[in-house]
Scaffold this motif. Structure first.
Motif, PDB file in Angstrom:
ATOM      1  N   THR A  45      -8.321 -26.786  -2.950  1.00  0.00           N
ATOM      2  CA  THR A  45      -8.101 -28.068  -3.617  1.00  0.00           C
ATOM      3  C   THR A  45      -8.160 -27.866  -5.124  1.00  0.00           C
ATOM      4  O   THR A  45      -9.008 -27.116  -5.632  1.00  0.00           O
ATOM      5  CB  THR A  45      -9.137 -29.123  -3.203  1.00  0.00           C
ATOM      6  N   ASP A  46      -7.242 -28.516  -5.816  1.00  0.00           N
ATOM      7  CA  ASP A  46      -7.270 -28.532  -7.273  1.00  0.00           C
ATOM      8  C   ASP A  46      -8.287 -29.593  -7.677  1.00  0.00           C
ATOM      9  O   ASP A  46      -7.944 -30.753  -7.910  1.00  0.00           O
ATOM     10  CB  ASP A  46      -5.880 -28.861  -7.827  1.00  0.00           C
ATOM     11  N   LEU A  47      -9.548 -29.204  -7.754  1.00  0.00           N
ATOM     12  CA  LEU A  47     -10.626 -30.173  -7.931  1.00  0.00           C
ATOM     13  C   LEU A  47     -10.576 -30.840  -9.304  1.00  0.00           C
ATOM     14  O   LEU A  47     -11.008 -31.990  -9.455  1.00  0.00           O
ATOM     15  CB  LEU A  47     -11.985 -29.505  -7.707  1.00  0.00           C
ATOM     16  N   SER A  48     -10.047 -30.167 -10.285  1.00  0.00           N
ATOM     17  CA  SER A  48      -9.918 -30.784 -11.605  1.00  0.00           C
ATOM     18  C   SER A  48      -9.042 -32.028 -11.544  1.00  0.00           C
ATOM     19  O   SER A  48      -9.309 -33.023 -12.216  1.00  0.00           O
ATOM     20  CB  SER A  48      -9.335 -29.784 -12.610  1.00  0.00           C
ATOM     21  N   ALA A  49      -8.003 -31.985 -10.712  1.00  0.00           N
ATOM     22  CA  ALA A  49      -7.132 -33.148 -10.559  1.00  0.00           C
ATOM     23  C   ALA A  49      -7.825 -34.282  -9.823  1.00  0.00           C
ATOM     24  O   ALA A  49      -7.488 -35.456 -10.012  1.00  0.00           O
ATOM     25  CB  ALA A  49      -5.853 -32.746  -9.820  1.00  0.00           C
ATOM     26  N   GLN A  50      -8.802 -33.930  -8.991  1.00  0.00           N
ATOM     27  CA  GLN A  50      -9.533 -34.943  -8.237  1.00  0.00           C
ATOM     28  C   GLN A  50     -10.578 -35.654  -9.092  1.00  0.00           C
ATOM     29  O   GLN A  50     -11.012 -36.761  -8.767  1.00  0.00           O
ATOM     30  CB  GLN A  50     -10.229 -34.292  -7.028  1.00  0.00           C
ATOM     31  N   PHE A  51     -10.996 -35.010 -10.168  1.00  0.00           N
ATOM     32  CA  PHE A  51     -12.010 -35.583 -11.052  1.00  0.00           C
ATOM     33  C   PHE A  51     -11.502 -35.566 -12.491  1.00  0.00           C
ATOM     34  O   PHE A  51     -11.941 -34.753 -13.309  1.00  0.00           O
ATOM     35  CB  PHE A  51     -13.328 -34.814 -10.946  1.00  0.00           C
ATOM     36  N   PRO A  52     -10.571 -36.450 -12.843  1.00  0.00           N
ATOM     37  CA  PRO A  52     -10.039 -36.458 -14.206  1.00  0.00           C
ATOM     38  C   PRO A  52     -11.076 -36.888 -15.240  1.00  0.00           C
ATOM     39  O   PRO A  52     -10.965 -36.524 -16.408  1.00  0.00           O
ATOM     40  CB  PRO A  52      -8.881 -37.465 -14.121  1.00  0.00           C
ATOM     41  N   ARG A  53     -12.080 -37.656 -14.829  1.00  0.00           N
ATOM     42  CA  ARG A  53     -13.150 -38.088 -15.743  1.00  0.00           C
ATOM     43  C   ARG A  53     -14.395 -37.275 -15.401  1.00  0.00           C
ATOM     44  O   ARG A  53     -15.034 -37.493 -14.378  1.00  0.00           O
ATOM     45  CB  ARG A  53     -13.414 -39.592 -15.605  1.00  0.00           C
ATOM     46  N   ARG A  54     -14.730 -36.304 -16.255  1.00  0.00           N
ATOM     47  CA  ARG A  54     -15.780 -35.346 -15.918  1.00  0.00           C
ATOM     48  C   ARG A  54     -17.002 -35.406 -16.842  1.00  0.00           C
ATOM     49  O   ARG A  54     -17.904 -34.580 -16.726  1.00  0.00           O
ATOM     50  CB  ARG A  54     -15.202 -33.935 -15.902  1.00  0.00           C
ATOM     51  N   ALA A  55     -17.050 -36.358 -17.758  1.00  0.00           N
ATOM     52  CA  ALA A  55     -18.217 -36.478 -18.621  1.00  0.00           C
ATOM     53  C   ALA A  55     -19.436 -36.860 -17.786  1.00  0.00           C
ATOM     54  O   ALA A  55     -19.360 -37.706 -16.894  1.00  0.00           O
ATOM     55  CB  ALA A  55     -17.973 -37.536 -19.695  1.00  0.00           C
ATOM     56  N   ARG A  56     -20.543 -36.206 -18.043  1.00  0.00           N
ATOM     57  CA  ARG A  56     -21.808 -36.451 -17.327  1.00  0.00           C
ATOM     58  C   ARG A  56     -21.673 -36.230 -15.823  1.00  0.00           C
ATOM     59  O   ARG A  56     -22.392 -36.835 -15.024  1.00  0.00           O
ATOM     60  CB  ARG A  56     -22.345 -37.856 -17.609  1.00  0.00           C
ATOM     61  N   LEU A  57     -20.764 -35.348 -15.428  1.00  0.00           N
ATOM     62  CA  LEU A  57     -20.540 -35.042 -14.011  1.00  0.00           C
ATOM     63  C   LEU A  57     -20.910 -33.590 -13.744  1.00  0.00           C
ATOM     64  O   LEU A  57     -20.509 -32.689 -14.484  1.00  0.00           O
ATOM     65  CB  LEU A  57     -19.077 -35.278 -13.642  1.00  0.00           C
ATOM     66  N   HIS A  58     -21.656 -33.360 -12.660  1.00  0.00           N
ATOM     67  CA  HIS A  58     -22.120 -32.015 -12.315  1.00  0.00           C
ATOM     68  C   HIS A  58     -22.022 -31.855 -10.800  1.00  0.00           C
ATOM     69  O   HIS A  58     -22.719 -32.548 -10.051  1.00  0.00           O
ATOM     70  CB  HIS A  58     -23.564 -31.801 -12.771  1.00  0.00           C
ATOM     71  N   LEU A  59     -21.163 -30.925 -10.335  1.00  0.00           N
ATOM     72  CA  LEU A  59     -20.928 -30.715  -8.912  1.00  0.00           C
ATOM     73  C   LEU A  59     -21.243 -29.273  -8.534  1.00  0.00           C
ATOM     74  O   LEU A  59     -20.974 -28.351  -9.310  1.00  0.00           O
ATOM     75  CB  LEU A  59     -19.466 -30.993  -8.563  1.00  0.00           C
ATOM     76  N   TYR A  60     -21.778 -29.075  -7.327  1.00  0.00           N
ATOM     77  CA  TYR A  60     -22.059 -27.721  -6.838  1.00  0.00           C
ATOM     78  C   TYR A  60     -21.772 -27.678  -5.342  1.00  0.00           C
ATOM     79  O   TYR A  60     -22.351 -28.433  -4.561  1.00  0.00           O
ATOM     80  CB  TYR A  60     -23.515 -27.355  -7.130  1.00  0.00           C
ATOM     81  N   GLN A  61     -20.868 -26.777  -4.952  1.00  0.00           N
ATOM     82  CA  GLN A  61     -20.554 -26.550  -3.549  1.00  0.00           C
ATOM     83  C   GLN A  61     -20.992 -25.141  -3.164  1.00  0.00           C
ATOM     84  O   GLN A  61     -20.564 -24.154  -3.760  1.00  0.00           O
ATOM     85  CB  GLN A  61     -19.048 -26.723  -3.304  1.00  0.00           C
ATOM     86  N   VAL A  62     -21.894 -25.040  -2.156  1.00  0.00           N
ATOM     87  CA  VAL A  62     -22.198 -23.774  -1.503  1.00  0.00           C
ATOM     88  C   VAL A  62     -21.269 -23.693  -0.297  1.00  0.00           C
ATOM     89  O   VAL A  62     -21.288 -24.574   0.576  1.00  0.00           O
ATOM     90  CB  VAL A  62     -23.671 -23.708  -1.053  1.00  0.00           C
ATOM     91  N   VAL A  63     -20.440 -22.659  -0.238  1.00  0.00           N
ATOM     92  CA  VAL A  63     -19.386 -22.619   0.774  1.00  0.00           C
ATOM     93  C   VAL A  63     -19.414 -21.318   1.570  1.00  0.00           C
ATOM     94  O   VAL A  63     -19.587 -20.238   1.012  1.00  0.00           O
ATOM     95  CB  VAL A  63     -17.997 -22.832   0.110  1.00  0.00           C
ATOM     96  N   GLY A  64     -19.265 -21.457   2.892  1.00  0.00           N
ATOM     97  CA  GLY A  64     -19.133 -20.314   3.782  1.00  0.00           C
ATOM     98  C   GLY A  64     -17.728 -20.256   4.358  1.00  0.00           C
ATOM     99  O   GLY A  64     -17.093 -19.223   4.414  1.00  0.00           O
ATOM    100  N   GLY A  65     -17.245 -21.396   4.838  1.00  0.00           N
ATOM    101  CA  GLY A  65     -15.873 -21.483   5.302  1.00  0.00           C
ATOM    102  C   GLY A  65     -15.634 -21.048   6.732  1.00  0.00           C
ATOM    103  O   GLY A  65     -14.478 -20.850   7.119  1.00  0.00           O
ATOM    104  N   GLN A  66     -16.701 -20.915   7.537  1.00  0.00           N
ATOM    105  CA  GLN A  66     -16.470 -20.653   8.953  1.00  0.00           C
ATOM    106  C   GLN A  66     -15.729 -21.841   9.560  1.00  0.00           C
ATOM    107  O   GLN A  66     -16.024 -22.996   9.250  1.00  0.00           O
ATOM    108  CB  GLN A  66     -17.794 -20.466   9.693  1.00  0.00           C
ATOM    109  N   GLU A  67     -14.744 -21.570  10.416  1.00  0.00           N
ATOM    110  CA  GLU A  67     -14.074 -22.653  11.113  1.00  0.00           C
ATOM    111  C   GLU A  67     -15.095 -23.360  11.991  1.00  0.00           C
ATOM    112  O   GLU A  67     -15.766 -22.742  12.817  1.00  0.00           O
ATOM    113  CB  GLU A  67     -12.906 -22.118  11.943  1.00  0.00           C
ATOM    114  N   VAL A  68     -15.223 -24.679  11.818  1.00  0.00           N
ATOM    115  CA  VAL A  68     -16.293 -25.421  12.474  1.00  0.00           C
ATOM    116  C   VAL A  68     -16.129 -25.430  13.986  1.00  0.00           C
ATOM    117  O   VAL A  68     -17.104 -25.370  14.735  1.00  0.00           O
ATOM    118  CB  VAL A  68     -16.361 -26.866  11.928  1.00  0.00           C
ATOM    119  N   ALA A  69     -14.910 -25.502  14.466  1.00  0.00           N
ATOM    120  CA  ALA A  69     -14.618 -25.407  15.893  1.00  0.00           C
ATOM    121  C   ALA A  69     -13.392 -24.517  16.059  1.00  0.00           C
ATOM    122  O   ALA A  69     -12.456 -24.593  15.259  1.00  0.00           O
ATOM    123  CB  ALA A  69     -14.361 -26.784  16.486  1.00  0.00           C
TER     124      ALA A  69
END
Length: 376
Positions: free
Chosen positions: A281-305
């Motif tokens: 995902t182009d996450l920058s496009a999903q969050f055009p307003r980023r002031a005072r915004l802080h995101l953190y994703q820990v990712v493994g990516g195993q197929e859930v099923a």
């Protein structure tokens, strides 16, 4: 770092899901060759091992309430204090499954903390290292509420409360034991659920509120990311810092949820013989307003099923996603890859082997707390 007291610190899908959440998914071929884009923003792949160990909190018992309940005549009613969910337009039968415990609800609210478990996919409950609930948390639920839900002191929710980084006695803390944010729902139903959560959370904000912290695993990780989109788009909240922790957050790529699409970014630390990876995902496009915004994703990516294509998301930069990912640190967004199974990331105290548990906790719960501590 100096902290000033009194200030906020900065299905067959169903069958496949049940099978995957009870076991390990492996592939039969070696991982694909790694490839990086020149100049791509990245962080050291060892960065997640630098997490500090944070002390456990105390376990506590709470009451989890349905946002829409059934009265004595069996009719649906909006629960007091949760009217925003029904107003957002999802069906009463959908909302009846959503259960929220308001752990702390003071009148003065300098901070709002919101945590959610992942998707409940069977008749049993869903255990969570984020909220601290056990797998049988819903055993005593009735048509109105779920009394005596125990939150484990080792959970993110209870550890954060014990640390006192958000002002004790001035922080609204809620945990969502079941968000009913079903991966298989249509886009319109999901949007109504997101709107209900976002509008309810905004109703908890007070003039003195300076910080909002959201955390969720699996489908809960996608939910808090989408809530953050709605909150950051609201200019009335521009003076509030928003922090988001996602644990292998899963968004549905076939619906373009959170901008995900059918390009897989391979996990650079995936176990040999597996196909762990995440939908780009182009996450920058999903969050055009980023002031005072802080995101953190820990990712493994195993197929859930198996064979469902249900897996976590991965941000990327540049014109096209890389074949294989790297750790990212863009200032407003951080992402670290881990080798753990999807269920281990969401339940690090119960699902990994005993020998692996300390490292899994370090790279998930404690990694998120270390990140948050560095911002507050």
């Amino acid at each position: 770092m100096v902290h000033i007291a009194g200030f906020p610190r900065r299905i067959t899908l169903w069958a496949g899901l049940a099978l995957a959440l009870g076991g390990t998914l492996t592939g039969c071929a070696p991982p694909e060759p790694e490839a990086l884009l020149p100049g791509e923003p990245e962080a050291s792949l060892d960065s997640q091992s630098q997490a500090l160990s944070h002390p456990n909190g105390s376990s506590r018992t709470v009451v989890s309430r349905r946002v829409v309940y059934k009265d004595a005549s069996g009719n649906y009613q909006a629960a007091p204090g949760f009217e925003q969910f029904r107003a957002a337009g999802a069906s009463d039968s959908t909302l009846h499954a959503i259960r929220i415990a308001q752990v702390e609800a003071p009148s003065v609210r300098e901070a709002i903390v919101f945590m959610t478990a992942g998707q409940k996919i069977s008749s049993s409950g869903h255990s969570s290292g984020v909220t601290g609930q056990s797998s049988n948390w819903d055993a005593a639920c009735d048509g109105v509420s779920c009394p005596n839900v125990l939150l484990d002191g080792r959970s993110l929710a209870m550890k954060l409360q014990a640390l006192g980084w958000f002002p004790p006695g001035k922080t609204h803390l809620s945990v969502v034991n079941d968000n009913n944010f079903d991966h298989l729902f249509d886009s319109d139903t999901k949007q109504r659920i997101v709107n209900g959560f976002a509008q309810w959370l905004q109703a908890q904000v007070r003039p003195e509120t300076r910080s909002i912290y959201l955390a969720g695993s699996s489908r809960g990780g996608c939910l808090v990311m989408r809530m953050a989109q709605a909150l950051r788009a609201n200019t009335a909240l521009d003076g509030i810092d928003i922090y988001v922790s996602s644990f292998d957050g899963v968004c549905r790529n076939s619906q373009g949820e959170l901008g995900t699409f059918d390009t897989k970014v391979n996990n650079p630390v995936r176990p040999w013989g597996t196909f762990y990876g995440a939908w780009a995902t182009d996450l920058s496009a999903q969050f055009p307003r980023r002031a005072r915004l802080h995101l953190y994703q820990v990712v493994g990516g195993q197929e859930v099923a198996p064979a469902t294509g249900i897996r976590a998301f991965s941000a990327y930069s540049g014109a096209t996603p890389p074949s294989t990912g790297t750790n990212l640190d863009w200032g407003w967004y951080k992402q670290t890859w881990v080798k753990w199974q999807h269920k281990e990331i969401g339940n690090p105290y119960t699902d990994p082997s005993t020998s692996d548990q300390p490292l899994v906790v370090s790279e998930t719960i404690d990694a998120q707390l270390t990140w948050l501590d560095g911002l507050l």
